[in-house]
Design a protein around this motif. Sequence first.
Motif: not given
Length: 179
Positions: A8, A19-20, A25-26, A41-44, A46-47
Amino acid sequence: MMRRPLGQPPMPLNGPRYNEFIQSPKVRVIDDEGENLGVMFTREAMEQAAAVGLDLVEVSPNADPPVAKFLDIGKFKYENQKKANLARKSQKTQEIKEIKMRPNIDDHDYETKMKKIAEFIGEGDKVKVTLRFRGRELSHGQLGMQLLQRVQADTAEAAKVEMHPRMEGRQMLMVLSPR
């Protein structure tokens, strides 16, 4: 020669997390048009931001859950920097202006000095009135005190005395500040 390990990139030191770097988490997500997409969710999130071609920027990290927005991070940082520069530029710093007098000042000279004092106080600056004694004038300190009390009385409606008259060596000082 040691190489930096891949992984990272370092966390941004100033500015919002994006972003990362978002640690929650949410997040509650707001899209680029200002519509609330709800908690996800953070990943979702970001996508979805990447699909639009933007970054997911944490706007309100102290909320529960944190609020994140689809933004261009470079543009966002640039606009915040411009706002900070404008706020710094429009900020008025209070300066200390100095007016020097002698204890046996003539009436016309006194009036001229008083006009300058009124002008400085009108601009919002503090005024340091310095009364300088020479030779045998030092033995007549009461004349200097009377003069500074006259200055205080003449500026009473526009200024207040921040530091009352006091002797420092061969000079008597008084500081006036705007009301």
